[in-house]
Enzyme design. Sequence first.
Site, PDB file in Angstrom:
ATOM      1  N   ARG A  15      -4.206  10.760 -18.222  1.00  0.00           N
ATOM      2  CA  ARG A  15      -5.532  11.100 -17.528  1.00  0.00           C
ATOM      3  C   ARG A  15      -5.374  12.552 -17.978  1.00  0.00           C
ATOM      4  NH1 ARG A  15      -3.710   9.392 -11.817  1.00  0.00           N
ATOM      5  NH2 ARG A  15      -1.671   9.325 -12.854  1.00  0.00           N
ATOM      6  N   LYS A  75      -0.462  14.943 -13.057  1.00  0.00           N
ATOM      7  CA  LYS A  75       0.875  14.617 -12.428  1.00  0.00           C
ATOM      8  C   LYS A  75       1.752  15.843 -12.160  1.00  0.00           C
ATOM      9  CE  LYS A  75       2.165  11.351 -11.627  1.00  0.00           C
ATOM     10  NZ  LYS A  75       1.757  10.416 -10.091  1.00  0.00           N
ATOM     11  N   TYR A  94      -1.262  16.593  -8.581  1.00  0.00           N
ATOM     12  CA  TYR A  94      -0.189  15.640  -7.664  1.00  0.00           C
ATOM     13  C   TYR A  94       1.086  16.010  -7.615  1.00  0.00           C
ATOM     14  CZ  TYR A  94      -4.002  11.993  -7.018  1.00  0.00           C
ATOM     15  OH  TYR A  94      -5.132  11.364  -6.891  1.00  0.00           O
ATOM     16  N   HIS A  96       3.815  15.126  -4.978  1.00  0.00           N
ATOM     17  CA  HIS A  96       4.830  14.119  -4.579  1.00  0.00           C
ATOM     18  C   HIS A  96       6.247  14.523  -4.553  1.00  0.00           C
ATOM     19  CE1 HIS A  96       1.730  10.918  -4.551  1.00  0.00           C
ATOM     20  NE2 HIS A  96       1.469  11.485  -5.518  1.00  0.00           N
ATOM     21  N   GLU A 118      -2.231  15.115  -2.926  1.00  0.00           N
ATOM     22  CA  GLU A 118      -1.803  14.140  -2.116  1.00  0.00           C
ATOM     23  C   GLU A 118      -1.646  14.403  -0.703  1.00  0.00           C
ATOM     24  OE1 GLU A 118       0.289  15.314  -4.269  1.00  0.00           O
ATOM     25  OE2 GLU A 118       2.178  15.968  -3.242  1.00  0.00           O
ATOM     26  N   ASP A 270       5.902   6.608  -5.529  1.00  0.00           N
ATOM     27  CA  ASP A 270       6.017   7.730  -5.478  1.00  0.00           C
ATOM     28  C   ASP A 270       6.566   8.793  -4.353  1.00  0.00           C
ATOM     29  OD1 ASP A 270       3.804   7.141  -4.244  1.00  0.00           O
ATOM     30  OD2 ASP A 270       2.280   8.058  -5.360  1.00  0.00           O
ATOM     31  N   VAL A 298       6.203   1.452 -11.354  1.00  0.00           N
ATOM     32  CA  VAL A 298       5.607   2.524 -11.998  1.00  0.00           C
ATOM     33  C   VAL A 298       4.878   3.625 -11.130  1.00  0.00           C
ATOM     34  CG1 VAL A 298       3.900   2.964 -13.694  1.00  0.00           C
ATOM     35  CG2 VAL A 298       5.114   1.087 -14.123  1.00  0.00           C
TER      36      VAL A 298
HETATM   37  N1  NAD Z   1       2.325   4.226  -7.891  1.00  0.00           N
HETATM   38  C1  NAD Z   1       1.168   4.869  -8.060  1.00  0.00           C
HETATM   39  O1  NAD Z   1       0.654   4.861  -9.155  1.00  0.00           O
HETATM   40  C2  NAD Z   1       0.399   5.103  -6.872  1.00  0.00           C
HETATM   41  C3  NAD Z   1      -0.839   5.614  -7.055  1.00  0.00           C
HETATM   42  C4  NAD Z   1      -1.668   5.747  -5.781  1.00  0.00           C
HETATM   43  C5  NAD Z   1      -1.242   5.937  -4.490  1.00  0.00           C
HETATM   44  N2  NAD Z   1       0.265   5.733  -4.469  1.00  0.00           N
HETATM   45  C6  NAD Z   1       1.054   5.820  -3.237  1.00  0.00           C
HETATM   46  O2  NAD Z   1       0.596   4.581  -2.528  1.00  0.00           O
HETATM   47  C7  NAD Z   1       1.016   4.741  -0.992  1.00  0.00           C
HETATM   48  C8  NAD Z   1      -0.087   4.345  -0.204  1.00  0.00           C
HETATM   49  O3  NAD Z   1      -1.227   5.353  -0.257  1.00  0.00           O
HETATM   50  P1  NAD Z   1      -2.544   5.059   0.499  1.00  0.00           P
HETATM   51  O4  NAD Z   1      -3.818   5.966  -0.013  1.00  0.00           O
HETATM   52  O5  NAD Z   1      -2.944   3.620   0.644  1.00  0.00           O
HETATM   53  O6  NAD Z   1      -2.254   5.552   1.940  1.00  0.00           O
HETATM   54  P2  NAD Z   1      -2.778   5.374   3.515  1.00  0.00           P
HETATM   55  O7  NAD Z   1      -2.257   6.441   4.305  1.00  0.00           O
HETATM   56  O8  NAD Z   1      -4.413   5.057   2.947  1.00  0.00           O
HETATM   57  O9  NAD Z   1      -2.182   3.921   3.774  1.00  0.00           O
HETATM   58  C9  NAD Z   1      -0.948   4.038   4.341  1.00  0.00           C
HETATM   59  C10 NAD Z   1      -0.995   3.000   5.404  1.00  0.00           C
HETATM   60  O10 NAD Z   1       0.630   2.782   5.603  1.00  0.00           O
HETATM   61  C11 NAD Z   1       0.587   2.472   6.953  1.00  0.00           C
HETATM   62  N3  NAD Z   1       1.988   2.493   7.457  1.00  0.00           N
HETATM   63  C12 NAD Z   1       2.672   3.426   7.881  1.00  0.00           C
HETATM   64  N4  NAD Z   1       3.748   2.879   8.327  1.00  0.00           N
HETATM   65  C13 NAD Z   1       3.726   1.772   8.301  1.00  0.00           C
HETATM   66  C14 NAD Z   1       4.762   0.711   8.553  1.00  0.00           C
HETATM   67  N5  NAD Z   1       6.104   1.191   9.159  1.00  0.00           N
HETATM   68  N6  NAD Z   1       4.402  -0.479   8.254  1.00  0.00           N
HETATM   69  C15 NAD Z   1       3.258  -0.929   7.712  1.00  0.00           C
HETATM   70  N7  NAD Z   1       2.281   0.032   7.600  1.00  0.00           N
HETATM   71  C16 NAD Z   1       2.636   1.352   7.749  1.00  0.00           C
HETATM   72  C17 NAD Z   1      -0.434   3.394   7.665  1.00  0.00           C
HETATM   73  O11 NAD Z   1      -0.859   2.943   9.078  1.00  0.00           O
HETATM   74  C18 NAD Z   1      -1.629   3.498   6.816  1.00  0.00           C
HETATM   75  O12 NAD Z   1      -2.550   2.422   7.070  1.00  0.00           O
HETATM   76  C19 NAD Z   1       1.306   6.432  -1.104  1.00  0.00           C
HETATM   77  O13 NAD Z   1       2.555   6.735  -1.266  1.00  0.00           O
HETATM   78  C20 NAD Z   1       0.726   6.749  -2.317  1.00  0.00           C
HETATM   79  O14 NAD Z   1       1.110   8.127  -2.727  1.00  0.00           O
HETATM   80  C21 NAD Z   1       0.870   5.437  -5.576  1.00  0.00           C
END
Ligand code: NAD
Length: 372
Positions: A15, A75, A94, A96, A118, A270, A298
């Site tokens: 990206r 990143k 980002y 993290h 984030e 992340d 990943v």
């Molecule tokens: N690996 C990657 O490439 C990548 C890419 C994008 C986002 N992410 C990550 O994905 C994760 C989720 O992001 P998002 O945008 O969906 O966040 P979000 O805030 O939209 O959703 C998170 C959800 O988790 C819920 N939650 C909190 N505690 C909980 C628990 N104990 N049990 C069940 N649910 C619970 C919250 O109520 C919320 O609905 C983040 O860590 C984000 O950084 C990773």
Amino acid sequence: MIVGVPKEIKTGEFRVGMTPAGASEFVARGHRVLVERGAGEGSAFSDQDYRDAGAELIATPAEVFERAELLIKVKEPQPVEIDRLRPGQILFTYLHLAPDRPQIEGLMRARAVCIGYETVERADHSLPLLAPMSKVAGRMATQVGAVYLEKSSGGRGVLLGGVPGVLPAKVVVLGGGVVGTHAASIAVGMGADVTILDTDLDRLSYLDEIWGSRLHTLYSSRHNIVRIVTEADLIIGAVLLPGAKAPWLVTREMLPTMKKGAVIVDVSVDQGGCVETTRPTTHADPVFFVEGVLHYGVSNMPGAVPITSTLALTNATLSYALAIADKGWRQAVMDDEALAKGVNLLDGQITSKPVADAHGLAYQPLAEMIGA
Ligand SMILES: NC(=O)c1ccc[n+]([C@@H]2O[C@H](COP(=O)([O-])OP(=O)(O)OC[C@H]3O[C@@H](n4cnc5c(N)ncnc54)[C@H](O)[C@@H]3O)[C@@H](O)[C@H]2O)c1
């Protein structure tokens, strides 16, 4: 303002922080845009596209970092990039930071103004700069999960949607936010048997209203998780506590109770992962096994689909980046509380409470530092 766009150097990252269309917006407002040669290649933007937009093409990352007042990336800065930052320089990307001790120590030394996409958070708790990548990662999570469930990829050998006369695979989505909802929508579309867990009952009600009986909702208690992981073919980790380390919902002791060859795609990796045995992996070497369960960790999933992801990300970041360049970061954060929440570090101090708490380090409220 002089705005710099270096080429991303994290493994498997294609990206770029600004498109040629974005560059032309900055130039039209009187800013100078420095783009490292080849920065847009992975997202199908040529150097000439940036030149046509009025940007200057720069041969080396060192020169971009040296000349730019505002750096726009995708990143978290890699160690060599942290060494290039200088006090007072603005880094918009980002970060993290919760699970990344070396990075936070490096950024404290660098004393730059570090604004993390984030943690930009609106009053309604939505995360406008995380959401576009969460949509991509959520949709991808089901797609990669389906592939890793194939026997030749190391999985159990089940087809997500089943076929007439054969039951579909069971997909368990932990967290019903943006990632979880998009993961579930693809899984439902592929015909899987999907259960989504969250602690937020309003969110579960909303999901129930849109999906009806095509998706099951379940309260995210330890009791329910212990039970449901034993049935899962695919678990998607999608939990977030903004800025903080993700809680471990699936523990090491639960793995032997799971089906052999089940797949875990922990998108929350992340932020440290919501599965105890997850560790960050790369697109080059994405999976590993623990107790016969395949783990995919990943941490930059959207990097695999850069053409989609760069457009989705920069659609969301552009207006914030323009505000920073037009007004200066200080006025921009004073005018916009959502952007102020994005400031993770200022002058070597941690200005995000969840990040400071995650590392047991001192927290310095931003408002006190800037006298707002
Ligand atoms: N690996 C990657 O490439 C990548 C890419 C994008 C986002 N992410 C990550 O994905 C994760 C989720 O992001 P998002 O945008 O969906 O966040 P979000 O805030 O939209 O959703 C998170 C959800 O988790 C819920 N939650 C909190 N505690 C909980 C628990 N104990 N049990 C069940 N649910 C619970 C919250 O109520 C919320 O609905 C983040 O860590 C984000 O950084 C990773």
